[in-house]
Scaffold this active site. Sequence first.
Site, PDB file in Angstrom:
ATOM      1  N   ASP A  91       0.848  -1.185   0.000  1.00 28.97           N
ATOM      2  CA  ASP A  91       0.000   0.000   0.000  1.00 28.97           C
ATOM      3  C   ASP A  91       0.891   1.245   0.000  1.00 28.97           C
ATOM      4  O   ASP A  91       2.103   1.157   0.140  1.00 28.97           O
ATOM      5  CB  ASP A  91      -0.984  -0.019   1.165  1.00 28.97           C
ATOM      6  CG  ASP A  91      -0.285  -0.037   2.518  1.00 28.97           C
ATOM      7  OD1 ASP A  91       0.925   0.234   2.579  1.00 28.97           O
ATOM      8  OD2 ASP A  91      -0.956  -0.318   3.523  1.00 28.97           O
ATOM      9  N   GLY A  93       0.957   3.875   2.065  1.00 29.74           N
ATOM     10  CA  GLY A  93       1.221   4.537   3.339  1.00 29.74           C
ATOM     11  C   GLY A  93       0.206   5.610   3.661  1.00 29.74           C
ATOM     12  O   GLY A  93       0.166   6.124   4.778  1.00 29.74           O
ATOM     13  N   ASP A 145      -2.514   8.494  -1.902  1.00 27.35           N
ATOM     14  CA  ASP A 145      -3.814   9.158  -1.937  1.00 27.35           C
ATOM     15  C   ASP A 145      -4.142   9.731  -0.580  1.00 27.35           C
ATOM     16  O   ASP A 145      -3.480   9.429   0.410  1.00 27.35           O
ATOM     17  CB  ASP A 145      -4.903   8.165  -2.360  1.00 27.35           C
ATOM     18  CG  ASP A 145      -5.061   7.036  -1.346  1.00 27.35           C
ATOM     19  OD1 ASP A 145      -4.025   6.589  -0.783  1.00 27.35           O
ATOM     20  OD2 ASP A 145      -6.191   6.579  -1.105  1.00 27.35           O
ATOM     21  N   GLN A 187     -11.023   7.634  -5.000  1.00 25.80           N
ATOM     22  CA  GLN A 187     -11.592   8.202  -3.782  1.00 25.80           C
ATOM     23  C   GLN A 187     -12.918   8.882  -4.137  1.00 25.80           C
ATOM     24  O   GLN A 187     -13.503   8.581  -5.167  1.00 25.80           O
ATOM     25  CB  GLN A 187     -10.590   9.157  -3.139  1.00 25.80           C
ATOM     26  CG  GLN A 187      -9.386   8.461  -2.505  1.00 25.80           C
ATOM     27  CD  GLN A 187      -9.749   7.672  -1.246  1.00 25.80           C
ATOM     28  OE1 GLN A 187     -10.870   7.753  -0.720  1.00 25.80           O
ATOM     29  NE2 GLN A 187      -8.806   6.871  -0.767  1.00 25.80           N
ATOM     30  N   GLY A 214     -11.192   4.446   0.677  1.00 21.64           N
ATOM     31  CA  GLY A 214     -12.146   5.273   1.396  1.00 21.64           C
ATOM     32  C   GLY A 214     -13.456   4.612   1.733  1.00 21.64           C
ATOM     33  O   GLY A 214     -14.430   5.298   2.058  1.00 21.64           O
ATOM     34  N   ASP A 264      -8.280  -7.172   0.650  1.00 21.60           N
ATOM     35  CA  ASP A 264      -7.319  -7.430   1.736  1.00 21.60           C
ATOM     36  C   ASP A 264      -7.913  -6.918   3.031  1.00 21.60           C
ATOM     37  O   ASP A 264      -8.767  -6.021   3.031  1.00 21.60           O
ATOM     38  CB  ASP A 264      -5.993  -6.713   1.472  1.00 21.60           C
ATOM     39  CG  ASP A 264      -6.062  -5.261   1.935  1.00 21.60           C
ATOM     40  OD1 ASP A 264      -5.514  -4.950   3.007  1.00 21.60           O
ATOM     41  OD2 ASP A 264      -6.683  -4.421   1.243  1.00 21.60           O
ATOM     42  N   CYS A 302     -13.903 -28.656   7.716  1.00 23.21           N
ATOM     43  CA  CYS A 302     -12.849 -27.735   7.289  1.00 23.21           C
ATOM     44  C   CYS A 302     -11.551 -28.510   7.068  1.00 23.21           C
ATOM     45  O   CYS A 302     -11.180 -29.367   7.872  1.00 23.21           O
ATOM     46  CB  CYS A 302     -12.637 -26.641   8.333  1.00 23.21           C
ATOM     47  SG  CYS A 302     -11.262 -25.530   7.953  1.00 23.21           S
ATOM     48  N   CYS A 304      -8.459 -27.219   6.975  1.00 22.59           N
ATOM     49  CA  CYS A 304      -7.239 -26.535   7.433  1.00 22.59           C
ATOM     50  C   CYS A 304      -6.465 -27.395   8.424  1.00 22.59           C
ATOM     51  O   CYS A 304      -6.992 -28.337   9.028  1.00 22.59           O
ATOM     52  CB  CYS A 304      -7.589 -25.174   8.053  1.00 22.59           C
ATOM     53  SG  CYS A 304      -8.162 -25.221   9.768  1.00 22.59           S
ATOM     54  N   CYS A 307      -8.110 -27.529  12.015  1.00 22.85           N
ATOM     55  CA  CYS A 307      -9.305 -28.360  12.172  1.00 22.85           C
ATOM     56  C   CYS A 307      -9.009 -29.842  11.970  1.00 22.85           C
ATOM     57  O   CYS A 307      -9.731 -30.695  12.498  1.00 22.85           O
ATOM     58  CB  CYS A 307     -10.398 -27.892  11.215  1.00 22.85           C
ATOM     59  SG  CYS A 307     -11.133 -26.308  11.688  1.00 22.85           S
ATOM     60  N   HIS A 333      -6.626 -21.144  10.777  1.00 24.66           N
ATOM     61  CA  HIS A 333      -8.001 -21.488  10.394  1.00 24.66           C
ATOM     62  C   HIS A 333      -8.681 -20.335   9.663  1.00 24.66           C
ATOM     63  O   HIS A 333      -9.302 -20.532   8.607  1.00 24.66           O
ATOM     64  CB  HIS A 333      -8.832 -21.874  11.617  1.00 24.66           C
ATOM     65  CG  HIS A 333     -10.292 -21.959  11.304  1.00 24.66           C
ATOM     66  ND1 HIS A 333     -10.854 -23.049  10.679  1.00 24.66           N
ATOM     67  CD2 HIS A 333     -11.298 -21.038  11.457  1.00 24.66           C
ATOM     68  CE1 HIS A 333     -12.141 -22.826  10.471  1.00 24.66           C
ATOM     69  NE2 HIS A 333     -12.436 -21.618  10.930  1.00 24.66           N
TER      70      HIS A 333
END
Length: 368
Positions: A91, A93, A145, A187, A214, A264, A302, A304, A307, A333
């Site tokens: 990103d 910052g 931005d 934005q 935003g 994300d 699950c 993972c 689990c 998990h």
Amino acid sequence: MVIEFELQAECDGARAGLLRTPHGTYQTPMFMPVGTQATVKTLTPEELYDMGAQVILSNTYHLFLRPGEDLVHEAGGIHRFMNWKNAVLTDSGGFQVFSLGKMRKITEDGVTFRSHIDGSKKFLSPEVSMDIQMALDSDIAMAFDECIPYPSDYEYTRLSTERTSRWAKRCLDHHHSPTQGLFGIVQGGMYKDLRKKSCEDLVAMDFDGYGIGGLSVGESKDIMYDILEGTTPYLPQDKARYLMGVGTPDCLVEGVARGVDMFDCVFPTRVARNGMAMTAEGRVNVRNAKYARDFSPIEEGCGCYTCRNYTRAYIRHLFKAEELLAYRLVSIHNLYFLLDFMRRMRQSIFDGTFRRFRKEFFDRYKDA
């Protein structure tokens, strides 16, 4: 273009595609685990590979302050520094700087702020952000931005959005890495006409892809979805669309339904450290007393590592005993849950069943 996006399928507004980067080609829609300080908290790269993580996000602001982009560059870039072989998005910052509130001052040149670590005076601008991200050598850099607070009045939002467009042009002019793509960030606050104008400004600059910033900053989910509907139609079909900072299952489904490809959020690992596990029916707090003798996994079926090997009772014991393994097991998990969720959603787009996938999810999920 260093970053390429191939649209493969569409279904009821949802998109499935391929994101081509210098470190591989990855399937969308995707969720990107967050490795703020060049690490996804408590997990190794090998564990992330095993659960199918594709692209991870790292944080320009934090790496700028510690250990410094020069050190990461000396180490051979972010991939070698953290031993991650897949793609990395950094990103700009901007979000972190603007969240400092009174500790920062905005001008047309950039932002002067005080480090949250030692209080020292620092400066970030479009050019400085580009220099830092080029030194980190991530696959995808984000334009610098201004992320405004919610709520903000129309005039402030208009002036800020116009500045973000000017800063985006400065980023584009300064960025010169042959191995790194650059995304612009839309934005415009909660005003659809400003969102449209921001899209038009950025699309005219022809970035490798487009972040939608935003949002998820305090507004209701209904407002966020409405603004998304007023944003994605103005973004090109042949470029990736990235909704920044969103990571709960309901918001992922609704974001994909509105044509978003990438997401994300720190949410799955942050809540994991408080004992909150994510499941298809909603969140489960494994610290609760009712799980003291529950010898079932966090979620039946699950796949993972957690689990397949551990019970709710054992994980609750670890939290009560303040053992660090507790954080790791729930983080594993939660990330697996979201990554697998995105894989199944992608398949529903190819199968032409996304509408059914969306309905069946909300029929079960209790936290929407």
